[in-house]
Design a protein around this motif. Structure first.
Motif, PDB file in Angstrom:
ATOM      1  N   PRO A  21     -13.162   1.911 -14.211  1.00 46.40           N
ATOM      2  CA  PRO A  21     -11.883   2.630 -14.058  1.00 46.40           C
ATOM      3  C   PRO A  21     -11.431   3.295 -15.353  1.00 46.40           C
ATOM      4  CG  PRO A  21     -11.542   0.260 -14.022  1.00 46.40           C
ATOM      5  CD  PRO A  21     -13.022   0.470 -14.019  1.00 46.40           C
TER       6      PRO A  21
ATOM      7  N   VAL B  97     -12.906  -6.019  -4.519  1.00 48.63           N
ATOM      8  CA  VAL B  97     -13.976  -5.065  -4.249  1.00 48.63           C
ATOM      9  C   VAL B  97     -14.675  -4.792  -5.572  1.00 48.63           C
ATOM     10  CG1 VAL B  97     -14.552  -2.782  -3.375  1.00 48.63           C
ATOM     11  CG2 VAL B  97     -12.611  -4.039  -2.415  1.00 48.63           C
ATOM     12  N   LEU B  98     -15.808  -5.477  -5.783  1.00 53.90           N
ATOM     13  CA  LEU B  98     -16.515  -5.306  -7.042  1.00 53.90           C
ATOM     14  C   LEU B  98     -17.695  -4.373  -6.844  1.00 53.90           C
ATOM     15  CD1 LEU B  98     -16.448  -8.940  -8.439  1.00 53.90           C
ATOM     16  CD2 LEU B  98     -14.873  -7.050  -8.855  1.00 53.90           C
ATOM     17  N   LEU B  99     -17.924  -3.551  -7.850  1.00 55.47           N
ATOM     18  CA  LEU B  99     -19.073  -2.651  -7.805  1.00 55.47           C
ATOM     19  C   LEU B  99     -20.349  -3.456  -7.994  1.00 55.47           C
ATOM     20  CD1 LEU B  99     -17.627   0.178 -10.064  1.00 55.47           C
ATOM     21  CD2 LEU B  99     -17.643   0.069  -7.566  1.00 55.47           C
TER      22      LEU B  99
ATOM     23  N   ARG C  65     -10.150  -5.890 -14.657  1.00 47.09           N
ATOM     24  CA  ARG C  65     -10.420  -4.474 -14.456  1.00 47.09           C
ATOM     25  C   ARG C  65      -9.104  -3.703 -14.339  1.00 47.09           C
ATOM     26  NH1 ARG C  65     -14.294  -3.265  -9.464  1.00 47.09           N
ATOM     27  NH2 ARG C  65     -12.414  -3.921  -8.409  1.00 47.09           N
TER      28      ARG C  65
ATOM     29  N   ARG D 187     -21.452  -9.291  -8.521  1.00 43.29           N
ATOM     30  CA  ARG D 187     -21.413  -9.868  -7.176  1.00 43.29           C
ATOM     31  C   ARG D 187     -21.989 -11.270  -7.136  1.00 43.29           C
ATOM     32  NH1 ARG D 187     -19.313  -5.730  -3.698  1.00 43.29           N
ATOM     33  NH2 ARG D 187     -20.497  -6.708  -2.027  1.00 43.29           N
TER      34      ARG D 187
ATOM     35  N   SER E  89      -1.857  -0.005 -11.039  1.00 41.26           N
ATOM     36  CA  SER E  89      -3.121  -0.330 -10.392  1.00 41.26           C
ATOM     37  C   SER E  89      -2.900  -1.480  -9.420  1.00 41.26           C
ATOM     38  CB  SER E  89      -4.214  -0.622 -11.412  1.00 41.26           C
ATOM     39  OG  SER E  89      -3.833  -1.667 -12.253  1.00 41.26           O
ATOM     40  N   MET E  90      -3.983  -1.802  -8.690  1.00 36.86           N
ATOM     41  CA  MET E  90      -3.808  -2.778  -7.615  1.00 36.86           C
ATOM     42  C   MET E  90      -5.037  -3.663  -7.517  1.00 36.86           C
ATOM     43  SD  MET E  90      -2.599  -2.144  -3.707  1.00 36.86           S
ATOM     44  CE  MET E  90      -2.832  -3.354  -2.413  1.00 36.86           C
TER      45      MET E  90
ATOM     46  N   PHE F  28      -6.855  -6.400  -4.804  1.00 37.97           N
ATOM     47  CA  PHE F  28      -6.815  -6.689  -3.375  1.00 37.97           C
ATOM     48  C   PHE F  28      -7.111  -8.156  -3.080  1.00 37.97           C
ATOM     49  CE2 PHE F  28      -7.643  -2.275  -4.024  1.00 37.97           C
ATOM     50  CZ  PHE F  28      -6.855  -1.642  -3.081  1.00 37.97           C
TER      51      PHE F  28
ATOM     52  N   HIS G  17       2.093   1.630  -3.546  1.00 35.44           N
ATOM     53  CA  HIS G  17       1.009   2.013  -4.463  1.00 35.44           C
ATOM     54  C   HIS G  17       0.510   3.433  -4.176  1.00 35.44           C
ATOM     55  CE1 HIS G  17      -2.242   1.716  -7.233  1.00 35.44           C
ATOM     56  NE2 HIS G  17      -3.192   1.451  -6.366  1.00 35.44           N
ATOM     57  N   GLY G  18       0.797   3.912  -2.962  1.00 33.49           N
ATOM     58  CA  GLY G  18       0.366   5.273  -2.623  1.00 33.49           C
ATOM     59  C   GLY G  18      -0.948   5.334  -1.872  1.00 33.49           C
ATOM     60  N   LEU G  19      -1.473   4.182  -1.450  1.00 29.94           N
ATOM     61  CA  LEU G  19      -2.720   4.199  -0.669  1.00 29.94           C
ATOM     62  C   LEU G  19      -2.459   4.640   0.759  1.00 29.94           C
ATOM     63  CD1 LEU G  19      -4.599   0.968  -1.799  1.00 29.94           C
ATOM     64  CD2 LEU G  19      -5.135   3.345  -2.352  1.00 29.94           C
ATOM     65  N   LEU G  20      -1.241   4.380   1.246  1.00 31.04           N
ATOM     66  CA  LEU G  20      -0.850   4.846   2.574  1.00 31.04           C
ATOM     67  C   LEU G  20       0.297   5.829   2.403  1.00 31.04           C
ATOM     68  CD1 LEU G  20      -0.752   1.549   4.701  1.00 31.04           C
ATOM     69  CD2 LEU G  20      -2.473   3.381   4.800  1.00 31.04           C
TER      70      LEU G  20
ATOM     71  N   ARG H 107       0.828  -1.211   0.000  1.00 35.22           N
ATOM     72  CA  ARG H 107       0.000   0.000   0.000  1.00 35.22           C
ATOM     73  C   ARG H 107       0.862   1.261   0.000  1.00 35.22           C
ATOM     74  NH1 ARG H 107      -3.201  -3.934   1.530  1.00 35.22           N
ATOM     75  NH2 ARG H 107      -5.467  -3.721   1.334  1.00 35.22           N
TER      76      ARG H 107
END
Lengths: 238, 279, 234
Positions: A98, A85-87, A145, A131, A78-79, A81, A56-59, A53
């Motif tokens: 994206p 996490v699907l919409l 994605r 989902r 991109s990353m 997880f 990647h720049g999330l933290l 993280r």
């Protein structure tokens, strides 16, 4: 002098992260260069996910910094997880989302999304609610994605942690395909066999410190540090 | 998917547009009046006649007299049509209304349970009846809402030299609501109550309530009408409002009032052309 | 005497004969409450989504105020709007008091905080799940708002139904600002109040039954839409 048209190598200098007064990572120095996948391994709690993280720049690091060779670094990576996490939309809409955010021209989005879905074998399910897919299909969609963005650098955080062997194989195949296309993969795993199958180099983390960054063939046969040696032998490190 | 949402919104907008505006009429005035005139059905009877003749729709906001006068004071009505002479004259004196005209009358009645614990049935002296109710500490429901009926009730207690406030919270029950809710309360509690005859006649939930005292000159109930002063509130529709007042005072309007009957009984008695009796 | 039986029979009779006065009242009720819902949703849902993603000093206070506003007594809201719209009030020149528009405003004011507070609750859970992924895609908090609103649409439908229920059941505020004018601002609830005042309890109850039936129908329609949409994978 023109800036190079690449964000790599990515360089971390003196990287550290603390939360609630507890140091989770300290003094990590590394260079991620183009090439075969870099696998981050180490026992539970070593700080693998946090390192990913930070890179990647999330933290935001509490010490040190992450630098990239070229501009636009955020758009070139991109990353995926551990738990995708699907919409709450169709498979296709997930792949398109994206691309729209990234400002891809609308005429290009659909072909790119469809190509990515074909690459992961989900083109036939494009209209399904995302989902409702199985766990393996969901992770493949997450990969599609991310891949649709054509990233130069792709971070994968334990993408197979909750998958059965067949789904794991499918994901590894996709990762190998992406790597062969020139996408730089940086991936955490707790599965040594998987690391052996995919790694070009290994980054070994232990108690928040990067103990080794070694080419894969060397690491698995002759690790430099005693800790890595113990880890490879399956001895408890704590 | 966003298409579905957009289509839904469009459909909703169209549906709203279709139902919108249907009730609106070009010319209209707003009349602040009392629940007694509205709920007795009088307006339902006479207003269509006026609207047919004049092309002016009348929107009635039915409140207690005190509230109706307040609505007039704020300029939220064009005409006020109520029944509390003292309050009406104050309204005109303060410059909120133009000339007050008397329109019609009916009467109040004292209503109570058939068992009549205060023994007032058949009395023709309302003050004696009130004294007996207070003496028996029998439940009495008061509007308590500054309405015309409330004002009349307080006047009657005064004439009876009795202060009901001593029974407040016990037998004297002020509910602060309209005539209908007050009658519902009296019906439920077996209480006595002062009501206007019009609302009583139109009231359905009587249970064992009945008229016990009537025909006393003190029970006279005069209605008056006045235009809200356009000099106070420039937007008042003075011409159309005055047209309504002129009509209701005219032979046609007075005849319309006289012709309204419930169960064969006339509810309101027009008296615009006679000198108003002093109560 | 069986008042409830009489009421049920009256209710059926009113519906079967398509009583024109009733039809007008029902249409006005729907027009007022649905318009109020639309306006409140346009304000409340984005506000709820913003509060779900935003972190700022005083956020807790804002949420407390919002939750308190959910319990705003309709009579108080009605009085406030009455004083604003009255000819003697600041918005008097608009001439909106005792019109359906005033009733729409009152209901919108009553339910916007409900929509905002409930959607904040619903979308905050979704945001916790999505936050990292959306940031990885380069979407800021503001860009997350429409995404959350769309992805939370099925839960938000329930929120909207709650808002509609409160709007259509409300009597205190619309009575004050609408004036319950026959044929102009009389809606289901004020008609019920009027018939109750006239002691016409079975008719009042019958109107109540018709109101409940309408609300029930709308809820069923919304649920069916939701199920069909979910099955279709939207």
């Amino acid at each position: 002098m023109r800036a190079p048209d690449t964000m790599l190598p990515l360089i971390a200098e003196g990287l550290g992260f603390a939360a609630g007064g507890q140091a989770i990572l300290s003094d990590v120095n590394l260079t991620i260069a183009a090439g075969r996948p870099s696998m981050i391994i180490g026992p539970n709690g070593a700080g693998k996910s946090v390192l990913l993280r930070l890179l990647h720049g999330l933290l935001a690091p509490t010490q040190g910094r992450v630098a990239h060779a070229g501009p636009d670094a955020a758009r070139r990576q991109s990353m995926v997880f551990q738990r995708p996490v699907l919409l709450r939309r169709s498979v296709m809409a997930n792949a398109l989302y994206p691309l729209r955010l990234a400002g891809v021209p609308s005429a290009e989005r659909e072909p790119r999304a469809r190509a990515a879905l074909e690459m992961v074998g989900l083109a036939d399910l494009a209209d399904r609610p995302a989902r409702r897919l199985s766990g393996g299909e969901q992770q493949r969609l997450a990969l599609a994605r991310a891949a649709a963005l054509n990233p130069e650098l792709l971070f994968l955080d334990e993408p197979c942690a909750s998958l059965d062997p067949a789904a794991t194989r499918a994901v590894e195949q996709i990762v190998a395909t992406l790597a062969a296309r020139g996408t730089k993969i940086v991936m955490t795993t707790h599965d040594l066999a998987q690391a052996k199958r995919l790694a070009g180099e290994v980054l070994f983390l232990h108690r928040g410190r990067l103990l080794e960054q070694t080419p894969a063939d060397q690491f698995f046969f002759a690790p430099t540090t005693a800790e890595a040696d113990a880890f490879l032998r399956g001895d408890l490190l704590w | 998917m966003t298409k579905i949402l957009r289509r839904g919104l469009l459909a909703a907008a169209l549906a709203l547009a279709a139902t919108g505006g249907a009730a609106a009429q070009d010319r209209s005035i707003t009349v602040a009046s009392t629940t007694s005139t509205e709920q007795s059905g009088l307006f339902g009877h006479i207003l269509p006649i006026f609207t047919r003749d004049s092309g002016i729709a009348v929107r009635v906001v039915a409140l207690g007299t005190g509230q109706a006068l307040d609505v007039g004071r704020r300029g939220d009505a064009d005409v006020v049509f109520v029944h509390d002479r003292a309050a009406e004259e104050r309204f005109v004196r303060e410059g909120f209304g133009l000339e007050r005209r008397h329109v019609m009358y009916n009467d109040f009645v004292v209503i109570g349970p058939a068992a009549d614990p205060a023994r007032i049935a058949g009395l023709t002296d309302t003050t004696e009846a009130l004294r007996r109710i207070a003496g028996a500490r029998a439940p009495f429901v008061s509007r308590g809402d500054r309405s015309g009926t409330h004002a009349a009730e307080l006047r009657l207690w005064q004439q009876a030299n009795t202060d009901p406030a001593q029974g407040r919270g016990q037998w004297y029950r002020e509910i602060g609501q309209g005539m209908g809710p007050a009658l519902n309360t009296a019906a439920a509690q077996g209480g006595y109550i002062l009501a206007d005859r019009g609302t009583w006649l139109a009231f359905r939930n009587r249970q064992d309530l009945r008229v016990l005292v009537e025909g006393d000159a003190r029970l006279f109930n005069q209605y008056g009408v006045m235009l809200v002063n356009p000099q106070r509130h420039a937007h008042v529709k003075a011409a159309d409002g005055q047209r309504f007042i002129d009509w209701i005072l005219s032979p046609a309007g007075q005849a319309a009032i006289a012709s309204y009957k419930v169960g064969g009984e006339q509810l309101f008695f027009p008296n615009a052309t006679q000198p108003e009796p002093v109560s | 005497m069986n008042d409830i039986g009489t009421a049920a029979a009256t209710a059926i009779d009113l519906v079967v004969t398509a009583d024109p006065a009733l039809a007008r009242i029902v249409l006005l009720s729907l027009r007022v409450s649905l318009t109020a819902l639309l306006i409140a949703a346009l304000v409340g849902l984005p506000l709820g989504a913003l509060l779900a993603v935003a972190r700022f000093p005083g956020r807790g206070l804002v949420l407390s105020v919002l939750n308190a506003l959910m319990g705003l007594p309709p009579v108080v809201a009605g009085l406030l709007i009455y004083l604003l719209l009255s000819r003697s009030g600041p918005l008097g020149p608009l001439g909106l008091l005792f019109t359906p528009t005033a009733m729409i405003i009152a209901q919108a004011v009553l339910i916007a905080p409900i929509l905002a507070a409930l959607s904040r609750e619903v979308l905050e859970g979704l945001w916790e799940e999505y936050a990292e992924q959306l940031r990885s895609f380069g979407a800021g908090r503001l860009r997350a708002v429409p995404t959350l609103l769309w992805d939370g649409r099925f839960a938000l439908l329930t929120v909207l139904l709650a808002g509609f229920g409160r709007a259509s059941a409300e009597v205190g505020a619309v009575m004050i600002v609408g004036g319950n004018i026959d044929g102009f601002t009389r809606v289901m609830t004020t008609a019920i109040a009027l018939e109750t005042s006239a002691g016409n309890l079975p008719l009042a109850l019958a109107l109540g039954m018709v109101l409940m039936a309408i609300v029930l129908l709308l809820n069923a329609a919304a649920q069916a839409t939701r199920q069909v949409a979910q099955r279709a994978g939207a």
